[in-house]
Motif scaffolding. Structure first.
Motif, PDB file in Angstrom:
ATOM      1  N   ARG A  31      10.918   2.663   2.093  1.00  0.00           N
ATOM      2  CA  ARG A  31      10.016   2.178   3.123  1.00  0.00           C
ATOM      3  C   ARG A  31       8.864   3.145   3.320  1.00  0.00           C
ATOM      4  O   ARG A  31       9.033   4.369   3.282  1.00  0.00           O
ATOM      5  N   VAL A  32       7.665   2.585   3.541  1.00  0.00           N
ATOM      6  CA  VAL A  32       6.463   3.376   3.784  1.00  0.00           C
ATOM      7  C   VAL A  32       6.091   3.240   5.255  1.00  0.00           C
ATOM      8  O   VAL A  32       6.123   2.143   5.817  1.00  0.00           O
ATOM      9  N   ASP A  33       5.741   4.349   5.892  1.00  0.00           N
ATOM     10  CA  ASP A  33       5.399   4.323   7.318  1.00  0.00           C
ATOM     11  C   ASP A  33       4.183   3.433   7.578  1.00  0.00           C
ATOM     12  O   ASP A  33       3.278   3.304   6.741  1.00  0.00           O
ATOM     13  N   TRP A  34       4.187   2.832   8.754  1.00  0.00           N
ATOM     14  CA  TRP A  34       3.040   2.027   9.158  1.00  0.00           C
ATOM     15  C   TRP A  34       1.760   2.861   9.214  1.00  0.00           C
ATOM     16  O   TRP A  34       1.793   4.068   9.503  1.00  0.00           O
ATOM     17  N   ILE A  35       0.633   2.209   9.002  1.00  0.00           N
ATOM     18  CA  ILE A  35      -0.654   2.855   9.256  1.00  0.00           C
ATOM     19  C   ILE A  35      -0.724   3.264  10.718  1.00  0.00           C
ATOM     20  O   ILE A  35      -1.255   4.328  11.067  1.00  0.00           O
ATOM     21  N   ALA A  36      -0.171   2.447  11.601  1.00  0.00           N
ATOM     22  CA  ALA A  36      -0.196   2.733  13.040  1.00  0.00           C
ATOM     23  C   ALA A  36       0.505   4.034  13.387  1.00  0.00           C
ATOM     24  O   ALA A  36       0.241   4.615  14.447  1.00  0.00           O
ATOM     25  N   ALA A  37       1.412   4.510  12.515  1.00  0.00           N
ATOM     26  CA  ALA A  37       2.112   5.766  12.776  1.00  0.00           C
ATOM     27  C   ALA A  37       1.341   6.977  12.280  1.00  0.00           C
ATOM     28  O   ALA A  37       1.743   8.113  12.559  1.00  0.00           O
TER      29      ALA A  37
ATOM     30  N   LEU B 218       0.837  -1.192   0.000  1.00  0.00           N
ATOM     31  CA  LEU B 218       0.000   0.000   0.000  1.00  0.00           C
ATOM     32  C   LEU B 218       0.874   1.243   0.000  1.00  0.00           C
ATOM     33  O   LEU B 218       1.826   1.334   0.780  1.00  0.00           O
ATOM     34  N   SER B 219       0.546   2.193  -0.852  1.00  0.00           N
ATOM     35  CA  SER B 219       1.268   3.457  -0.900  1.00  0.00           C
ATOM     36  C   SER B 219       0.979   4.286   0.342  1.00  0.00           C
ATOM     37  O   SER B 219       0.031   4.018   1.090  1.00  0.00           O
ATOM     38  N   ALA B 220       1.801   5.322   0.550  1.00  0.00           N
ATOM     39  CA  ALA B 220       1.567   6.220   1.680  1.00  0.00           C
ATOM     40  C   ALA B 220       0.194   6.874   1.569  1.00  0.00           C
ATOM     41  O   ALA B 220      -0.522   7.022   2.578  1.00  0.00           O
ATOM     42  N   GLY B 221      -0.204   7.242   0.362  1.00  0.00           N
ATOM     43  CA  GLY B 221      -1.510   7.862   0.176  1.00  0.00           C
ATOM     44  C   GLY B 221      -2.650   6.930   0.494  1.00  0.00           C
ATOM     45  O   GLY B 221      -3.645   7.335   1.119  1.00  0.00           O
TER      46      GLY B 221
END
Length: 402
Positions: A223-229, A189-192
């Motif tokens: 790397r893409v940040d976690w959804i949790a972040a 999943l992309s950051a967006g």
């Protein structure tokens, strides 16, 4: 005189949740493909020759020699403090501030899923999942009696608008997702897209279970940040992690990061399941993180896995029927392929197995109506020459090659 043995007693009636939850087709295929001559694209098994056997052995020796009384004793359910502190530091360094008390050590991240299902899901509750979805998650939620509903997905992952509509209509307990190098599709999943899912969670009070067993196995891209972040989802996301893909699956070490009340509920469920994760394994992992460079080890593994991914991708066009399409993952372990509409990969599997090669049909990964033309290929366990030969066998089994 010998006393005759009584006849075999009738088996007690099985619980309904066991009767309606099927076994794992992946495990069933692995049993069939245990013969050494089989080239196995079916299992999600890390390459054993890449395990840091000496580093892990040294860590166990240290735990048993330096702290034997602790290593061989019962421990707290939450996990060894030294390991939780190290896990918290690694999580914080990756952009999600975390303390040791935010974490619960589990016996593999699969247990984390089971604990969450026990703590959150009552029979009949709705759980939303991706389409397709990690098979063992479907088992865990199904065993808890959940009504599992698939969220429509495109090549970028779950559709945020469709997710929002399902949340309003179904009032689910949670949404389960593997955002990085998903099992089975390999997509990320992309950051967006992650921000959009976090926004849905914030607007509609949705809880997200974010499973990240593959995230460190990146071969290209950023790397893409976690959804949790994400600020919108930080207070309503459970993050799962594991050492299985980066250290060794036989250690059975995972963890979950969750808000305090939910984490305590999972700890109670864990007490009923196994009291605690084996102490010696936890202390050995903690020693490994202290004495060895796990990130350097992962980088070495990722370099090999990238070559194997590239070998698989290079040969798929010749092995699969014309008109097939497949993913190109930036990391992880899996490629997902879709054959033309007329193909049924479940029906074709026996003739493929007859060529001494195996894949996993796609149908079991769907909570709803399956796409029977799909299949999953794991590329990390085989060397490039083995992959090349395996693809020739696959092509023959599918009738593409003579």
């Amino acid at each position: 005189m010998p006393v005759p043995l009584p006849g075999r007693a009738a088996l007690p009636a099985l619980a309904a949740r066991v009767r309606v939850t099927g076994g794992s087709p992946v495990r069933d295929i692995l049993a069939v493909t245990a013969r050494p001559e089989v080239i196995n694209f079916a299992g999600g098994l890390p390459a054993p020759e890449l395990f840091d056997r000496e580093g892990v052995a040294d860590a166990f020796r240290y735990a048993l020699q330096e702290t034997p009384a602790q290593a061989l004793q019962y421990a707290t359910t939450e996990g060894e403090p030294v390991l939780r502190e190290q896990l918290a530091a690694r999580t914080t360094a990756r952009g999600l501030p975390t303390g040791a008390d935010d974490l619960l050590v589990t016996t593999g991240s699969q247990q984390a899923l089971s604990l969450l299902a026990t703590a959150l899901v009552d029979p009949g509750d709705t759980v939303l999942v991706e389409a397709p979805c990690y098979l063992a998650a479907l088992q865990a939620f199904g065993l808890a009696g959940a009504r599992i509903v698939a969220v429509p997905c495109d090549e970028d992952g779950p559709d945020p608008q469709a997710l929002a509509e399902l949340v309003v209509r179904e009032r689910p307990k949670l949404f389960y997702t593997v955002p990085a190098f998903q099992n089975p599709t390999g997509r990320t999943l992309s950051a967006g897209r992650r921000a959009a899912l976090a926004s849905v969670a914030a607007r509609h009070g949705l809880w997200i279970v974010e499973d990240d067993p593959y995230g460190e196995l990146r071969y290209e891209g950023e790397r893409v940040d976690w959804i949790a972040a994400h600020p919108d989802a930080r207070d309503r996301t459970v993050l799962l992690g594991s050492f299985s893909k980066v250290m060794a699956p036989g250690l059975r070490l995972g963890w979950l990061r969750a808000p305090a009340e939910l984490r305590r509920a999972c700890a109670v469920a864990k007490q009923a399941a196994d009291l605690h994760t084996p102490t010696v394994n936890q202390l050995a992992a903690a020693r490994y993180l202290t004495a060895c460079d796990l990130d350097a080890h992962v980088a070495r593994v990722a370099a090999v896995y990238r070559e194997r991914r590239d070998a698989l991708l290079a040969g798929l066009a010749d092995a699969l029927p014309q008109g097939s399409v497949w993913t190109r993952p930036e990391g992880g372990m899996f490629v997902w392929a879709r054959l033309p509409e007329a193909y049924d990969t479940t029906a074709l599997l026996p003739q493929v197995l007859a060529q001494d090669v195996a894949y996993v049909p796609g149908a079991p990964f769907y909570a709803g109506e399956p796409d029977r033309a799909t299949l999953r290929l794991c590329f990390v366990t085989q060397t490039p020459p083995e992959i090349e030969e395996g693809l020739r066998r696959l092509g023959r089994g599918l009738g593409v090659l003579g």
